[in-house]
Design a protein around this motif. Structure first.
Motif, PDB file in Angstrom:
ATOM      1  N   ASN A   1      -9.789   7.039  -3.056  1.00 35.94           N
ATOM      2  CA  ASN A   1      -8.968   5.930  -3.541  1.00 35.94           C
ATOM      3  C   ASN A   1      -8.173   5.256  -2.420  1.00 35.94           C
ATOM      4  O   ASN A   1      -7.273   4.456  -2.694  1.00 35.94           O
ATOM      5  CB  ASN A   1      -8.032   6.424  -4.645  1.00 35.94           C
ATOM      6  CG  ASN A   1      -8.764   6.659  -5.951  1.00 35.94           C
ATOM      7  OD1 ASN A   1      -9.029   5.717  -6.700  1.00 35.94           O
ATOM      8  ND2 ASN A   1      -9.106   7.916  -6.231  1.00 35.94           N
ATOM      9  N   GLU A   2      -8.528   5.593  -1.178  1.00 34.15           N
ATOM     10  CA  GLU A   2      -8.044   4.892   0.015  1.00 34.15           C
ATOM     11  C   GLU A   2      -6.525   4.905   0.170  1.00 34.15           C
ATOM     12  O   GLU A   2      -5.907   3.922   0.601  1.00 34.15           O
ATOM     13  CB  GLU A   2      -8.575   3.458   0.042  1.00 34.15           C
ATOM     14  CG  GLU A   2     -10.102   3.393   0.054  1.00 34.15           C
ATOM     15  CD  GLU A   2     -10.637   1.969   0.103  1.00 34.15           C
ATOM     16  OE1 GLU A   2      -9.891   1.041  -0.305  1.00 34.15           O
ATOM     17  OE2 GLU A   2     -11.772   1.792   0.551  1.00 34.15           O
ATOM     18  N   PHE A   3      -5.905   6.044  -0.157  1.00 39.57           N
ATOM     19  CA  PHE A   3      -4.482   6.192   0.130  1.00 39.57           C
ATOM     20  C   PHE A   3      -4.323   6.507   1.616  1.00 39.57           C
ATOM     21  O   PHE A   3      -5.002   7.382   2.152  1.00 39.57           O
ATOM     22  CB  PHE A   3      -3.868   7.299  -0.724  1.00 39.57           C
ATOM     23  CG  PHE A   3      -3.670   6.901  -2.156  1.00 39.57           C
ATOM     24  CD1 PHE A   3      -2.582   6.132  -2.535  1.00 39.57           C
ATOM     25  CD2 PHE A   3      -4.590   7.270  -3.129  1.00 39.57           C
ATOM     26  CE1 PHE A   3      -2.401   5.742  -3.857  1.00 39.57           C
ATOM     27  CE2 PHE A   3      -4.421   6.902  -4.457  1.00 39.57           C
ATOM     28  CZ  PHE A   3      -3.320   6.130  -4.817  1.00 39.57           C
ATOM     29  N   GLU A   4      -3.422   5.808   2.261  1.00 42.21           N
ATOM     30  CA  GLU A   4      -3.264   5.933   3.700  1.00 42.21           C
ATOM     31  C   GLU A   4      -2.233   6.965   4.109  1.00 42.21           C
ATOM     32  O   GLU A   4      -2.228   7.402   5.272  1.00 42.21           O
ATOM     33  CB  GLU A   4      -2.883   4.572   4.291  1.00 42.21           C
ATOM     34  CG  GLU A   4      -3.946   3.498   4.057  1.00 42.21           C
ATOM     35  CD  GLU A   4      -3.507   2.132   4.539  1.00 42.21           C
ATOM     36  OE1 GLU A   4      -2.349   2.016   5.002  1.00 42.21           O
ATOM     37  OE2 GLU A   4      -4.307   1.189   4.463  1.00 42.21           O
TER      38      GLU A   4
ATOM     39  N   PHE B   1       0.858  -1.174   0.000  1.00 42.29           N
ATOM     40  CA  PHE B   1       0.000   0.000   0.000  1.00 42.29           C
ATOM     41  C   PHE B   1       0.903   1.236   0.000  1.00 42.29           C
ATOM     42  O   PHE B   1       1.360   1.685   1.052  1.00 42.29           O
ATOM     43  CB  PHE B   1      -0.944  -0.033   1.202  1.00 42.29           C
ATOM     44  CG  PHE B   1      -1.866  -1.215   1.157  1.00 42.29           C
ATOM     45  CD1 PHE B   1      -3.087  -1.137   0.511  1.00 42.29           C
ATOM     46  CD2 PHE B   1      -1.487  -2.436   1.711  1.00 42.29           C
ATOM     47  CE1 PHE B   1      -3.928  -2.233   0.441  1.00 42.29           C
ATOM     48  CE2 PHE B   1      -2.313  -3.546   1.640  1.00 42.29           C
ATOM     49  CZ  PHE B   1      -3.542  -3.437   0.997  1.00 42.29           C
ATOM     50  N   PRO B   2       1.195   1.754  -1.179  1.00 40.51           N
ATOM     51  CA  PRO B   2       2.222   2.787  -1.299  1.00 40.51           C
ATOM     52  C   PRO B   2       1.795   4.121  -0.716  1.00 40.51           C
ATOM     53  O   PRO B   2       0.603   4.468  -0.707  1.00 40.51           O
ATOM     54  CB  PRO B   2       2.424   2.898  -2.812  1.00 40.51           C
ATOM     55  CG  PRO B   2       1.093   2.501  -3.389  1.00 40.51           C
ATOM     56  CD  PRO B   2       0.578   1.428  -2.475  1.00 40.51           C
ATOM     57  N   GLY B   3       2.779   4.853  -0.217  1.00 39.50           N
ATOM     58  CA  GLY B   3       2.564   6.249   0.108  1.00 39.50           C
ATOM     59  C   GLY B   3       2.625   7.079  -1.153  1.00 39.50           C
ATOM     60  O   GLY B   3       3.047   6.599  -2.212  1.00 39.50           O
ATOM     61  N   VAL B   4       2.208   8.315  -1.051  1.00 39.52           N
ATOM     62  CA  VAL B   4       2.140   9.192  -2.223  1.00 39.52           C
ATOM     63  C   VAL B   4       2.933  10.468  -1.969  1.00 39.52           C
ATOM     64  O   VAL B   4       2.892  11.027  -0.868  1.00 39.52           O
ATOM     65  CB  VAL B   4       0.675   9.571  -2.537  1.00 39.52           C
ATOM     66  CG1 VAL B   4       0.603  10.683  -3.586  1.00 39.52           C
ATOM     67  CG2 VAL B   4      -0.098   8.360  -3.025  1.00 39.52           C
ATOM     68  N   ILE B   5       3.654  10.909  -2.980  1.00 37.28           N
ATOM     69  CA  ILE B   5       4.202  12.267  -3.026  1.00 37.28           C
ATOM     70  C   ILE B   5       3.424  13.026  -4.093  1.00 37.28           C
ATOM     71  O   ILE B   5       3.396  12.614  -5.262  1.00 37.28           O
ATOM     72  CB  ILE B   5       5.704  12.269  -3.367  1.00 37.28           C
ATOM     73  CG1 ILE B   5       6.506  11.646  -2.231  1.00 37.28           C
ATOM     74  CG2 ILE B   5       6.179  13.700  -3.631  1.00 37.28           C
ATOM     75  CD1 ILE B   5       6.468  12.406  -0.928  1.00 37.28           C
ATOM     76  N   CYS B   6       2.801  14.107  -3.684  1.00 38.44           N
ATOM     77  CA  CYS B   6       2.016  14.959  -4.584  1.00 38.44           C
ATOM     78  C   CYS B   6       2.705  16.308  -4.695  1.00 38.44           C
ATOM     79  O   CYS B   6       2.929  16.978  -3.683  1.00 38.44           O
ATOM     80  CB  CYS B   6       0.598  15.128  -4.024  1.00 38.44           C
ATOM     81  SG  CYS B   6      -0.451  16.296  -4.919  1.00 38.44           S
ATOM     82  N   VAL B   7       3.068  16.703  -5.896  1.00 37.94           N
ATOM     83  CA  VAL B   7       3.726  17.987  -6.118  1.00 37.94           C
ATOM     84  C   VAL B   7       2.662  19.057  -6.368  1.00 37.94           C
ATOM     85  O   VAL B   7       1.781  18.890  -7.210  1.00 37.94           O
ATOM     86  CB  VAL B   7       4.706  17.918  -7.305  1.00 37.94           C
ATOM     87  CG1 VAL B   7       5.319  19.298  -7.573  1.00 37.94           C
ATOM     88  CG2 VAL B   7       5.809  16.902  -7.025  1.00 37.94           C
TER      89      VAL B   7
END
Length: 386
Positions: free
Chosen positions: A179-182, A154-160
């Motif tokens: 989208n259930e990003f944790e 369950f990947p983490g996200v980097i949002c620019v």
């Protein structure tokens, strides 16, 4: 001195042409030779600078372009050279375009932590994150995410965040929630290395940035048990530490000599900010302090002249921030590569990134958190009412 993170750049090649990317040479397909990779692992895993554990962060262009077999052999090399049985953490930052079942199986089997670069809903993401052909990549990235999840990652996200992003806090937050990003972290579009102009350098940036994060915080608060937003959690912990001890200053690995080492595809090593790697400037010898091929040990780097010269400027930079900035305790004097890219020197203080991502954000969160209990990790994955 202690080394905690080694950033590995197996190739400068990237399959995307993101408009805000700071990395040079993204069409160069050359790879770090496996013999060099073995040399790096041997130096790191035998070094007294590494104590107990080490994290290898696979980064640069798009690290997955080197192929699964390359990474398979890299894992074998780590096993072979880890003679002290250190704890080795492998992390990879990817655009997820190349993720398939083979890749996901490899990453899961080897315990990789995975970060995915994803800027929110498709119409925001595709405005900046495109292939060299101009094609948007959101659908492919989301397919990669779903493949990872099928394999238990369950990947983490980097949002620019660009100026366009700041107008849409609801759409961005709802995308990540739906989208259930944790875990989500936000980076601001920076002036750095090859990226010389940021859309956030304008007179209304402070107001637009503050409005974005103010609204984002309000949207997030009822869902804080199921989604971690890096900026809110990090600042919350900093504030707690400061309340316990008014002399507290946020620790910054980026300003510690040899705390982070970045190894480029050709073996060149830099330290402090990973974004220094690949900067083509005469000053400080392009921030290269040595090459893995010519070292008999990492400890040699502690006494080389280039490190001493850069360290002198880094310390002066941190001292300037300490003496002039009321937000020093919540920042610690980071954003070194931004300082050099924006001001042409490390002996500088405020950058666009520290103005927005430290000063403005800290001020906002002090107001937001003033009347609220902070969500500790024990609240994670439990229902919390607003």
């Amino acid at each position: 001195m202690q080394t905690k993170l080694i950033v590995l750049q197996p190739t400068p090649l990237c399959n995307l042409n993101c408009s805000y990317c700071y990395l040079p040479n993204r069409r160069d397909p050359s790879k770090m030779e496996e013999s060099l990779l073995e040399r790096v692992f041997s130096l790191a895993l035998s070094s007294s600078l590494v104590q107990g554990e080490i994290e290898f962060l696979w980064h640069a262009g798009e690290p997955l372009t080197v192929g699964v077999s390359y990474f398979d052999r890299a894992m074998d090399l780590i096993s072979r050279t880890n003679v002290r049985n250190l704890r080795v953490l492998n992390t990879i930052q990817t655009n997820a375009i190349l993720i398939n079942d083979q890749w996901a199986h490899f990453l899961a089997r080897n315990g990789f932590a995975v970060g995915v670069s994803l800027d929110g809903p498709g119409w925001i993401h595709d405005a900046k994150r495109r292939r060299w052909s101009g094609e948007g990549t959101h659908g492919q990235a989301m397919r990669g995410v779903e493949t990872l999840r099928r394999h238990g990652i369950f990947p983490g996200v980097i949002c620019v965040l660009t100026r366009d992003s700041l107008a849409h806090p609801e759409e961005i937050f709802n995308f990540f929630l739906d989208n259930e990003f944790e875990a989500v972290g936000f980076n601001v579009e920076e002036v750095e290395n090859a990226h010389t102009v940021s859309s956030l350098q304008h007179e209304r940036a402070v107001r637009e940035y503050r409005n974005f994060f103010g609204r984002l915080f309000d949207l997030w608060w009822p869902h804080r048990a199921v989604m971690k937003i890096r900026e809110f959690d990090d600042f919350g912990q900093v504030f707690l530490n400061y309340l316990k001890d008014p002399s507290y200053v946020r620790p910054v690995l980026e300003t510690e000599p040899l705390g982070i080492m970045t190894v480029q595809q050709n073996g060149d090593i830099s330290t402090f900010s990973p974004e220094f790697a690949g900067m083509e400037v005469a000053e400080f010898g392009s921030f290269v302090i040595g090459n893995a091929w010519s070292l008999s040990s990492l400890e040699e780097l502690a006494s080389v002249a280039p490190l001493k010269e850069i360290l002198r400027e880094v310390q002066a930079s941190v001292d300037l921030c300490h003496s002039t900035c009321e937000y020093f305790s919540v920042c610690g004097g980071e954003f070194l590569s931004n300082k050099f890219s924006e001001h042409g020197t490390l002996r500088a203080t405020e950058t666009s990134s520290c103005l927005l991502h430290r000063k403005v954000l800290a001020s906002l969160l002090i107001e937001k958190l003033g009347s609220r209990p902070w969500p500790f990790e024990s609240e994670r994955n439990s229902h919390v009412d607003a």
